[in-house]
Design a protein around this motif. Structure first.
Motif, PDB file in Angstrom:
ATOM      1  N   ALA A   1       0.845  -1.207   0.000  1.00 21.23           N
ATOM      2  CA  ALA A   1       0.000   0.000   0.000  1.00 21.23           C
ATOM      3  C   ALA A   1       0.874   1.249   0.000  1.00 21.23           C
ATOM      4  N   ALA A   2       1.911   1.236   0.832  1.00 23.47           N
ATOM      5  CA  ALA A   2       2.769   2.418   0.931  1.00 23.47           C
ATOM      6  C   ALA A   2       3.455   2.723  -0.398  1.00 23.47           C
ATOM      7  N   ALA A   3       3.989   1.676  -1.042  1.00 28.51           N
ATOM      8  CA  ALA A   3       4.713   1.901  -2.296  1.00 28.51           C
ATOM      9  C   ALA A   3       3.767   2.395  -3.389  1.00 28.51           C
ATOM     10  N   GLY A   4       2.591   1.799  -3.461  1.00 30.31           N
ATOM     11  CA  GLY A   4       1.617   2.220  -4.484  1.00 30.31           C
ATOM     12  C   GLY A   4       1.153   3.646  -4.255  1.00 30.31           C
ATOM     13  N   LEU A   5       0.836   3.964  -3.005  1.00 31.25           N
ATOM     14  CA  LEU A   5       0.285   5.292  -2.688  1.00 31.25           C
ATOM     15  C   LEU A   5       1.351   6.381  -2.816  1.00 31.25           C
ATOM     16  N   GLU A   6       2.567   6.045  -2.391  1.00 33.69           N
ATOM     17  CA  GLU A   6       3.636   7.045  -2.500  1.00 33.69           C
ATOM     18  C   GLU A   6       3.927   7.352  -3.986  1.00 33.69           C
ATOM     19  N   ALA A   7       3.926   6.299  -4.799  1.00 35.12           N
ATOM     20  CA  ALA A   7       4.182   6.509  -6.237  1.00 35.12           C
ATOM     21  C   ALA A   7       3.101   7.388  -6.863  1.00 35.12           C
ATOM     22  N   ASP A   8       1.901   7.356  -6.288  1.00 32.95           N
ATOM     23  CA  ASP A   8       0.807   8.192  -6.813  1.00 32.95           C
ATOM     24  C   ASP A   8       0.837   9.606  -6.240  1.00 32.95           C
ATOM     25  N   GLY A   9       1.836   9.913  -5.416  1.00 30.87           N
ATOM     26  CA  GLY A   9       1.991  11.289  -4.936  1.00 30.87           C
ATOM     27  C   GLY A   9       1.429  11.568  -3.560  1.00 30.87           C
ATOM     28  N   HIS A  10       0.915  10.522  -2.888  1.00 27.22           N
ATOM     29  CA  HIS A  10       0.430  10.759  -1.520  1.00 27.22           C
ATOM     30  C   HIS A  10       1.604  10.847  -0.548  1.00 27.22           C
TER      31      HIS A  10
ATOM     32  N   ALA B   1      -3.735  -2.837  -3.653  1.00 25.55           N
ATOM     33  CA  ALA B   1      -3.868  -2.336  -5.026  1.00 25.55           C
ATOM     34  C   ALA B   1      -5.242  -1.713  -5.236  1.00 25.55           C
ATOM     35  N   THR B   2      -6.271  -2.352  -4.689  1.00 23.42           N
ATOM     36  CA  THR B   2      -7.633  -1.833  -4.860  1.00 23.42           C
ATOM     37  C   THR B   2      -7.741  -0.433  -4.250  1.00 23.42           C
ATOM     38  N   LEU B   3      -7.255  -0.300  -3.020  1.00 26.72           N
ATOM     39  CA  LEU B   3      -7.352   0.996  -2.342  1.00 26.72           C
ATOM     40  C   LEU B   3      -6.545   2.064  -3.094  1.00 26.72           C
ATOM     41  N   THR B   4      -5.349   1.680  -3.527  1.00 31.13           N
ATOM     42  CA  THR B   4      -4.496   2.633  -4.244  1.00 31.13           C
ATOM     43  C   THR B   4      -5.203   3.136  -5.514  1.00 31.13           C
ATOM     44  N   ILE B   5      -5.779   2.196  -6.261  1.00 32.51           N
ATOM     45  CA  ILE B   5      -6.419   2.578  -7.533  1.00 32.51           C
ATOM     46  C   ILE B   5      -7.656   3.437  -7.269  1.00 32.51           C
ATOM     47  N   LEU B   6      -8.443   3.050  -6.263  1.00 29.23           N
ATOM     48  CA  LEU B   6      -9.664   3.831  -5.984  1.00 29.23           C
ATOM     49  C   LEU B   6      -9.320   5.249  -5.524  1.00 29.23           C
ATOM     50  N   LEU B   7      -8.159   5.409  -4.910  1.00 31.54           N
ATOM     51  CA  LEU B   7      -7.775   6.748  -4.417  1.00 31.54           C
ATOM     52  C   LEU B   7      -7.175   7.627  -5.513  1.00 31.54           C
ATOM     53  N   ARG B   8      -6.895   7.033  -6.687  1.00 30.47           N
ATOM     54  CA  ARG B   8      -6.285   7.840  -7.759  1.00 30.47           C
ATOM     55  C   ARG B   8      -7.249   8.935  -8.184  1.00 30.47           C
ATOM     56  N   GLY B   9      -6.787  10.126  -8.110  1.00 28.85           N
ATOM     57  CA  GLY B   9      -7.598  11.261  -8.555  1.00 28.85           C
ATOM     58  C   GLY B   9      -8.698  11.641  -7.580  1.00 28.85           C
TER      59      GLY B   9
ATOM     60  N   VAL C   1      -0.107  -1.539  -9.601  1.00 25.58           N
ATOM     61  CA  VAL C   1       0.462  -0.418  -8.838  1.00 25.58           C
ATOM     62  C   VAL C   1       1.969  -0.275  -9.106  1.00 25.58           C
ATOM     63  N   GLY C   2       2.408  -0.861 -10.216  1.00 30.72           N
ATOM     64  CA  GLY C   2       3.791  -0.642 -10.662  1.00 30.72           C
ATOM     65  C   GLY C   2       4.842  -1.418  -9.906  1.00 30.72           C
ATOM     66  N   LEU C   3       4.440  -2.510  -9.230  1.00 32.47           N
ATOM     67  CA  LEU C   3       5.419  -3.256  -8.425  1.00 32.47           C
ATOM     68  C   LEU C   3       5.686  -4.667  -8.952  1.00 32.47           C
ATOM     69  N   GLY C   4       4.993  -5.044 -10.032  1.00 30.15           N
ATOM     70  CA  GLY C   4       5.094  -6.417 -10.531  1.00 30.15           C
ATOM     71  C   GLY C   4       6.524  -6.813 -10.859  1.00 30.15           C
ATOM     72  N   GLU C   5       7.222  -5.970 -11.614  1.00 34.68           N
ATOM     73  CA  GLU C   5       8.583  -6.341 -12.031  1.00 34.68           C
ATOM     74  C   GLU C   5       9.532  -6.406 -10.836  1.00 34.68           C
ATOM     75  N   THR C   6       9.318  -5.507  -9.875  1.00 35.86           N
ATOM     76  CA  THR C   6      10.148  -5.513  -8.659  1.00 35.86           C
ATOM     77  C   THR C   6      10.057  -6.868  -7.961  1.00 35.86           C
ATOM     78  N   VAL C   7       8.865  -7.408  -7.882  1.00 37.33           N
ATOM     79  CA  VAL C   7       8.684  -8.667  -7.153  1.00 37.33           C
ATOM     80  C   VAL C   7       9.057  -9.862  -8.042  1.00 37.33           C
ATOM     81  N   ARG C   8       8.798  -9.752  -9.353  1.00 34.00           N
ATOM     82  CA  ARG C   8       9.245 -10.844 -10.242  1.00 34.00           C
ATOM     83  C   ARG C   8      10.763 -11.006 -10.157  1.00 34.00           C
ATOM     84  N   ALA C   9      11.457  -9.875 -10.031  1.00 33.69           N
ATOM     85  CA  ALA C   9      12.927  -9.929 -10.033  1.00 33.69           C
ATOM     86  C   ALA C   9      13.483 -10.712  -8.842  1.00 33.69           C
TER      87      ALA C   9
END
Ligand code: FAD
Length: 382
Positions: A15-24, A301-309, A55-63
């Protein structure tokens, strides 16, 4: 928005990584000294990766993870090694495995300096105001996310707790010390009230778990906690190769043991005013479907996306949506996990042969399709 997150577990960090990337502006409060993971290995299904991708973290975790587990033959076996349900290797596995500590490190690396505050236990207000009490000070936010795990204090303070229940079995987890190809096959082996699971990890080490029903099997026995490997080998030491070798290749001090619990009933709501439950705090489930962390990631991811905008004026509507989307999905998996654990831990002279017969009757293709369906996830529409 200013968002305070209680708990730097998998749910809180995603949640933190997704929300921070969105500018929160995000602060994660973690009561432990080191916000690194305790635990051994972990498997994540396609739903977790779909949510991480959103939320832009897929590749980070795949790696830091491997799909080797899906590229091997797997399924369920008897203690003799005979397959009850044999799943062929897949070219496009829907499951990946990783070290919990690698996942934590990878997520922490995605956060800005100072976002995670260690040794900072945080207490929510009873009425769900977005205020946290940290070290005797009040810290104000626009939204508080309680990702504080199975024994969530926030869930209790918000009047949403309906108790925990024992799943009726204990679980050991270990990771072999050395690299090597001890596991040519993955999957689980089911005995009477005892299970053993084999999961190859990214660097050729092997994550294994063993379970034992607590009531029927342990009655009258002394717990052999002094050397957990002895306790495990007492249960599975004569089972098919390479089970004994895997346990013996694991240092005793890395073997973890937990009596498994889940929530007795899910909270009637995941939301209290401007406070929201996420991950195990909302829906701790037994590990039998390997979906606990996956669901925490879906929540985040759900919370991050719903909070966008969304602005502050939209927050109540966003939280209502989060609750409406997440509760039915989590409830279905929480129920299914508990049931799966009950079936898998069968220990009676009638229930074990019946369970095995039923499993042998399931076509592998049908089983694979059910797993694929259960591990689908689509981002919410905003
Ligand atoms: C044996 C076993 C095997 C499992 N295997 C899998 C698997 O293969 N795949 C899978 O998807 N899931 C699996 N799970 C489930 C998975 O581990 C959990 O669902 C997941 O870790 C939950 O993450 P979380 O962030 O919600 O909670 P947690 O990981 O419990 O994190 C909560 C955090 O909050 C902190 N905290 C608590 N209270 C406070 C406070 N007041 N202030 C500050 N910090 C606080 C804690 O210290 C902790 O760091 C397994 C579970 C078990 C027991």
């Amino acid at each position: 928005m200013r968002i305070g997150i209680v708990g730097a577990g998998i749910g809180g960090l995603v949640a933190a990584a997704g929300l921070e990337a969105d500018g929160h502006r995000v602060t994660v409060y973690e009561r432990r000294e080191e916000p690194a993971a305790v635990g051994a290995g972990l498997t994540l299904f396609a739903n977790a990766f779909a949510a991480l991708d959103a939320v832009g973290l897929g590749e980070t975790v795949r790696a830091v993870s491997s799909d080797a587990v899906g590229r091997l033959s797997s399924g369920q076996r008897r203690p003799s090694g005979r397959w009850l349900l044999s799943l062929p290797p897949s070219d496009t596995p829907s499951i990946r495995s990783l070290f919990r500590s690698d996942l934590h490190r990878a997520l922490l690396d995605r956060l800005g300096p100072g976002v995670v505050r260690a040794e900072a236990g945080a207490e929510v207000t009873r009425d769900g105001r977005p205020v946290l009490e940290v070290d005797g000070h009040e810290e104000r936010h626009d939204l508080v996310i309680a990702a504080d795990g199975l024994r969530s204090r926030a869930r209790a303070r918000w009047g949403l707790d309906r108790g925990l229940r024992a799943a009726g079995y204990t679980a050991w987890r270990g990771v072999t010390a050395s690299r090597g190809h001890l596991a040519d096959e993955a999957g689980e082996t089911w005995g009477a009230g005892v299970r053993f699971g084999i999961v190859p990890l990214p660097d050729d080490r092997v994550y294994w778990f063993a379970t034992r029903s607590t009531r029927p099997v342990a009655a009258g026995r002394r717990e052999a906690d002094a050397d957990p490997r002895t306790a495990v080998l007492e249960q599975v030491g004569t089972w098919h190769a390479p089970i004994r070798e895997l346990v013996e290749a694991t240092p005793a001090d890395v073997v973890l043991r937990h009596d498994i619990e889940d929530l007795a009933a899910l909270p009637r709501s995941f939301v209290r005013h401007r406070g929201v439950l996420l991950g195990d705090a909302a829906h701790a489930m037994t590990p039998d479907l390997g979906q606990g962390a996956g669901q925490a990631i879906e929540d985040a991811a759900t919370l991050t996306i719903l909070l966008r905008g969304a602005g502050l004026a939209d927050l109540d509507a966003v939280l209502r949506r989060y609750d409406a989307i997440r509760r039915p999905r989590a409830r279905a998996l929480w129920r299914a996990s508990h049931l799966a654990g009950h079936v898998a831990q069968a220990s009676g002279p009638v229930s074990v042969p019946m369970r095995d017969l039923a499993l042998r009757a399931v076509p592998a293709a049908l089983f694979s399709r059910a797993v694929t369906r259960g591990s689908a996830w689509h981002p919410p529409r905003r």
